[in-house]
Design an enzyme around this catalytic site. Structure first.
Site, PDB file in Angstrom:
ATOM      1  N   TYR A 120     -43.827  29.974 -32.946  1.00  0.00           N
ATOM      2  CA  TYR A 120     -42.416  30.568 -32.485  1.00  0.00           C
ATOM      3  C   TYR A 120     -42.601  30.866 -30.590  1.00  0.00           C
ATOM      4  CZ  TYR A 120     -39.370  34.926 -32.611  1.00  0.00           C
ATOM      5  OH  TYR A 120     -38.537  36.344 -31.893  1.00  0.00           O
ATOM      6  N   LYS A 137     -38.722  40.964 -40.838  1.00  0.00           N
ATOM      7  CA  LYS A 137     -38.132  39.851 -41.379  1.00  0.00           C
ATOM      8  C   LYS A 137     -37.730  40.585 -43.040  1.00  0.00           C
ATOM      9  CE  LYS A 137     -37.313  37.388 -37.212  1.00  0.00           C
ATOM     10  NZ  LYS A 137     -38.030  36.552 -36.869  1.00  0.00           N
TER      11      LYS A 137
HETATM   12  C1  LIG Z   1     -38.625  36.428 -35.560  1.00  0.00           C
HETATM   13  C2  LIG Z   1     -40.069  35.896 -35.509  1.00  0.00           C
HETATM   14  C3  LIG Z   1     -41.207  37.015 -34.976  1.00  0.00           C
HETATM   15  C4  LIG Z   1     -40.620  37.921 -33.911  1.00  0.00           C
HETATM   16  O1  LIG Z   1     -40.090  39.280 -34.490  1.00  0.00           O
HETATM   17  P1  LIG Z   1     -39.502  40.810 -33.946  1.00  0.00           P
HETATM   18  O2  LIG Z   1     -39.394  41.394 -34.871  1.00  0.00           O
HETATM   19  O3  LIG Z   1     -38.063  40.050 -33.407  1.00  0.00           O
HETATM   20  O4  LIG Z   1     -40.030  40.250 -32.908  1.00  0.00           O
HETATM   21  C5  LIG Z   1     -42.226  36.531 -34.688  1.00  0.00           C
HETATM   22  N1  LIG Z   1     -42.329  35.119 -35.679  1.00  0.00           N
HETATM   23  C6  LIG Z   1     -41.654  34.506 -36.566  1.00  0.00           C
HETATM   24  C7  LIG Z   1     -41.557  33.204 -37.440  1.00  0.00           C
HETATM   25  C8  LIG Z   1     -39.919  35.130 -36.760  1.00  0.00           C
HETATM   26  O5  LIG Z   1     -39.373  34.260 -36.892  1.00  0.00           O
END
Ligand SMILES: *Cc1c(COP(=O)(O)O)cnc(C)c1O
Length: 406
Positions: free
Chosen positions: A122, A222
């Site tokens: 990421y 997520k």
């Molecule tokens: C979105 C995401 C993050 C970061 O998450 P946030 O809560 O938006 O900071 C980290 N790793 C992956 C694989 C992601 O898709």
């Protein structure tokens, strides 16, 4: 025929994790002695003590809670749940997934150290390496996602951490996690700590700690939260890294607001059924995209056409709702006509919520070990919980718009 995921939505059992994850999600994290199925949402900084003796740790009845940033019934409840589904020693929370990735690395390195980071991580994880870690004297080497057991050839005497993510952000290659951790085990006492961003699979579909990983990281933003209304990160630790992560989390004064912790706990209760639906719809749409003449290839690990499908099939018990596809070479205006006109897919970052999203992904700028060489544009889809037929119709209209562009 295409392979279907190994586990049906009603009997998902993550590899290596204890059985019955749906039961665990429904029951884990309840507070002892409370008649309520949900914990109170405690807004707290100050916690009062019975006496100065208790405050100084000299009382026969030690204080259960000492300060808002050192634990509350709300954080205990979420910590209990995540620790249980991850098979961890303990879990800490951070204000976002990005801060969880940075904290994991910062917990195990110091000035003069070296870290190995998978090329497909990421983007913001890379930013943490090139920003704060570099400034504090830590050097990063990015390695080919397909390094496998060859990881040991990259380890230096000062290598303290190896950072993985599966599948890779945007491009969906899969590292061979057991090959990497087993090869590192051969280093004995000098073995670096292995951290993994497991946001895509969640511990329901892949159990990092059961595959030799020391710190399992999720952007709980997520699938755990699941409703696009809170940011929160989790670091679930095995014995090799727990003390360092817990201490560094405390030293940095990191904490997460009680409402966001509660939203994560609430989301976790339904995560398995939501994931099963995301999986079903995403696979149906991925298979349909494979049949479309405008599409060069679909990057979804559960499709047999995916180069790392065998790794997914061996180690994962499911696939979630995020994947990419490459269009045949076309103009920016054509892709824009496709994406801008979508009615059900919003144009927005993040994923894991109930609503479908699309982005134009540009991995070329953030790959350094293995350049991204696709000739057509890459589109990433987050498949939400809408009816699959409606999503298919929206995409079909979009591809028709694309076809009429120059
Ligand atoms: C979105 C995401 C993050 C970061 O998450 P946030 O809560 O938006 O900071 C980290 N790793 C992956 C694989 C992601 O898709």
């Amino acid at each position: 025929m295409t392979d279907s995921p190994k586990a049906s939505p009603d009997c998902d059992v993550a590899a290596g994790a204890p059985a019955a994850p749906m039961t665990r999600l429904a029951h884990a994290g309840r507070l002892d002695g409370s008649p309520f199925v949900n914990p109170p949402v405690i807004h707290a900084s100050t916690v009062l003590f019975d006496s100065v003796a208790q405050m100084k740790g000299k009382s026969a009845t030690p204080a259960r809670y000492t300060y808002g940033r050192r634990g509350t019934p709300t954080s205990d409840s979420l910590e209990g749940l995540i620790t249980e589904i991850e098979g961890a020693v303990g879990t800490v929370f951070t204000p976002s997934g990005a801060s969880a990735c940075a904290l994991g690395l910062m917990s195990v390195v110091g000035a003069g150290d070296h870290v190995l980071v998978m090329d497909g991580v990421y983007g913001p994880t890379r930013n943490a390496c090139e920003g704060v870690l570099k400034r504090f004297g830590v050097e990063t080497t990015y390695f080919d996602t397909h390094v496998g057991a060859g990881i040991v050839d990259l380890v230096r005497p000062n290598t303290r951490a190896v950072f993985l993510e599966s599948p890779a952000s945007l491009t969906f290659e899969m590292p061979d996690v057991p090959a990497i951790t087993t090869a590192l085990d051969g280093l004995g006492d000098t073995r670096p700590v292995v951290l993994m961003d497991n946001t895509w699979a969640t511990p329901l579909y892949f159990a990092p700690l059961a595959h030799g990983v020391d710190v399992s990281i999720m952007a709980a933003t997520k699938y755990v939260v699941g409703h696009s209304d809170a940011l929160i990160g989790t670091l679930a630790c095995g014995p090799r890294a727990w003390k360092q992560v817990k201490t560094t989390h405390g030293d940095l004064g990191m904490w997460t607001g009680p409402d966001d912790m509660y939203l994560a706990l609430r989301g976790a209760r339904t995560m398995a059924v939501r994931l099963a639906q995301h999986q079903r719809s995403a696979l149906a749409i991925a298979r349909w995209l494979e049949t479309r003449p405008e599409v060069a290839r679909v990057l979804h690990p559960a499709l047999p056409s995916h180069p790392d499908h065998a790794i997914w099939k061996r180690d994962f018990t499911g696939a979630s709702g995020l994947f990419s596809f490459e269009l045949k070479p076309c103009s920016f205006e054509a892709v824009a006509a496709f994406l801008d006109g979508l009615e059900l897919f919003g144009l927005g970052y993040s994923w894991g919520g109930f609503e479908s999203l699309a982005i134009l992904a540009e991995p070329a700028a953030i790959r350094t070990a293995v350049p991204w060489s696709a000739t057509g544009p890459l589109v990433r889809l987050q498949i939400g919980l809408e009816d699959t037929d409606d999503l298919l119709a929206d995409l079909a209209r979009g591809l028709d718009r694309l076809a009429v562009q120059p």
